[in-house]
Design a protein around this motif. Structure first.
Motif, PDB file in Angstrom:
ATOM      1  N   THR A  67     -34.765   4.447 -41.945  1.00 51.70           N
ATOM      2  CA  THR A  67     -35.344   5.576 -42.676  1.00 51.70           C
ATOM      3  C   THR A  67     -35.345   6.871 -41.895  1.00 51.70           C
ATOM      4  O   THR A  67     -35.472   7.941 -42.466  1.00 51.70           O
ATOM      5  CB  THR A  67     -36.805   5.277 -43.084  1.00 51.70           C
ATOM      6  N   SER A 100     -49.730   8.989 -51.074  1.00 52.63           N
ATOM      7  CA  SER A 100     -48.427   9.015 -51.730  1.00 52.63           C
ATOM      8  C   SER A 100     -48.636   9.378 -53.195  1.00 52.63           C
ATOM      9  O   SER A 100     -49.750   9.317 -53.700  1.00 52.63           O
ATOM     10  CB  SER A 100     -47.731   7.655 -51.616  1.00 52.63           C
ATOM     11  N   ASP A 103     -44.438  13.951 -52.015  1.00 49.73           N
ATOM     12  CA  ASP A 103     -44.331  12.528 -52.331  1.00 49.73           C
ATOM     13  C   ASP A 103     -45.197  11.682 -51.403  1.00 49.73           C
ATOM     14  O   ASP A 103     -45.825  10.731 -51.838  1.00 49.73           O
ATOM     15  CB  ASP A 103     -42.877  12.066 -52.249  1.00 49.73           C
ATOM     16  N   VAL A 156     -43.614  14.496 -46.718  1.00 50.80           N
ATOM     17  CA  VAL A 156     -42.305  13.883 -46.951  1.00 50.80           C
ATOM     18  C   VAL A 156     -41.941  14.070 -48.424  1.00 50.80           C
ATOM     19  O   VAL A 156     -42.750  13.797 -49.309  1.00 50.80           O
ATOM     20  CB  VAL A 156     -42.319  12.369 -46.633  1.00 50.80           C
ATOM     21  N   VAL A 212     -39.062  12.826 -51.147  1.00 52.57           N
ATOM     22  CA  VAL A 212     -38.059  11.775 -51.312  1.00 52.57           C
ATOM     23  C   VAL A 212     -37.161  12.102 -52.502  1.00 52.57           C
ATOM     24  O   VAL A 212     -37.640  12.399 -53.594  1.00 52.57           O
ATOM     25  CB  VAL A 212     -38.742  10.399 -51.528  1.00 52.57           C
ATOM     26  N   PRO A 266     -34.317   9.923 -53.867  1.00 51.62           N
ATOM     27  CA  PRO A 266     -33.646   8.644 -53.650  1.00 51.62           C
ATOM     28  C   PRO A 266     -32.206   8.546 -54.134  1.00 51.62           C
ATOM     29  O   PRO A 266     -31.475   7.672 -53.690  1.00 51.62           O
ATOM     30  CB  PRO A 266     -34.532   7.645 -54.399  1.00 51.62           C
ATOM     31  N   ARG A 282     -36.139  12.848 -47.472  1.00 46.95           N
ATOM     32  CA  ARG A 282     -35.481  11.541 -47.442  1.00 46.95           C
ATOM     33  C   ARG A 282     -34.508  11.443 -48.607  1.00 46.95           C
ATOM     34  O   ARG A 282     -34.904  11.518 -49.769  1.00 46.95           O
ATOM     35  CB  ARG A 282     -36.526  10.425 -47.531  1.00 46.95           C
ATOM     36  N   TYR A 283     -33.202  11.329 -48.264  1.00 48.55           N
ATOM     37  CA  TYR A 283     -32.176  11.074 -49.261  1.00 48.55           C
ATOM     38  C   TYR A 283     -31.881   9.576 -49.262  1.00 48.55           C
ATOM     39  O   TYR A 283     -32.433   8.823 -48.460  1.00 48.55           O
ATOM     40  CB  TYR A 283     -30.898  11.864 -48.949  1.00 48.55           C
ATOM     41  N   THR A 295     -32.391  10.638 -43.491  1.00 50.18           N
ATOM     42  CA  THR A 295     -33.613  11.431 -43.461  1.00 50.18           C
ATOM     43  C   THR A 295     -33.359  12.693 -42.657  1.00 50.18           C
ATOM     44  O   THR A 295     -32.768  12.635 -41.579  1.00 50.18           O
ATOM     45  CB  THR A 295     -34.768  10.630 -42.812  1.00 50.18           C
TER      46      THR A 295
END
Length: 182
Positions: free
Chosen positions: A41, A52, A74, A92, A94, A96, A133-134, A138
């Protein structure tokens, strides 16, 4: 009777040795799992999820009326920062389904908003950076004066466009919106 026994089973020293071995093996496995997770990650293996946008500890909407910003990252993490390992808060974001070598500018600006909001709410507890974060990587983004100025200038442009009524910004088919977004 030389050694203490427990109910006719193993002698107590052997039992304690077995328990110590199980604890050691468990600790080694946990360390390997957290190291692998950190490698996959890009996030610190000691990071603690404070909140979150899914699950029990939901992220409350953050606001800064002075800057005219609000948002909901997120995740908010707490991780060790610097040589002293002080625990600091990190936002963070995200994405995805995204795959790129560099993050999109819009994603960086979104994270900068969250960093400004976290800095406003938590002060010195803010780490000074955040993560995007892809799907396969990251990106660590440091909050710089240049990024802050760009973000605030962009926010001013959006507010001006809304004030003029030249665009209904909420209904524009923005490329950064996925099918699940309203």
């Amino acid at each position: 009777m030389d050694a203490l026994t427990v109910s006719g089973a193993l002698p107590l020293p052997a039992l304690l040795g077995l328990v110590a071995l199980v604890v050691l093996v468990t600790a080694i496995l946990m360390l390997r799992i957290s190291s692998r997770l950190a490698a996959e990650t890009g996030l610190a293996s000691d990071a603690e999820v404070l909140a979150s946008d899914t699950g029990q500890n939901r992220v409350a909407r953050l606001e800064d009326p002075a800057l005219g910003l609000r948002g909901q990252p997120d995740y908010l993490l707490r991780e060790s920062v610097g040589l002293l390992g002080r625990r600091k808060i990190v936002p963070v974001e995200v994405k995805p389904t995204r795959q790129r070598r560099e993050p999109y500018e819009g994603d960086v600006m979104q994270l900068v908003v969250y960093m400004l909001l976290v800095r406003r709410k938590f002060g010195r507890k803010f780490a000074g950076y955040g993560y995007i974060r892809y799907r396969d990587r990251t990106f660590k983004v440091k909050l710089t004066p240049e990024l802050e100025a760009s973000c605030l200038a962009y926010a001013d442009l959006v507010r001006e466009a809304r004030r003029l009524g030249s665009h209904d910004l909420e209904s524009l088919p923005l490329p950064c919106r996925c099918g699940r977004c309203p």
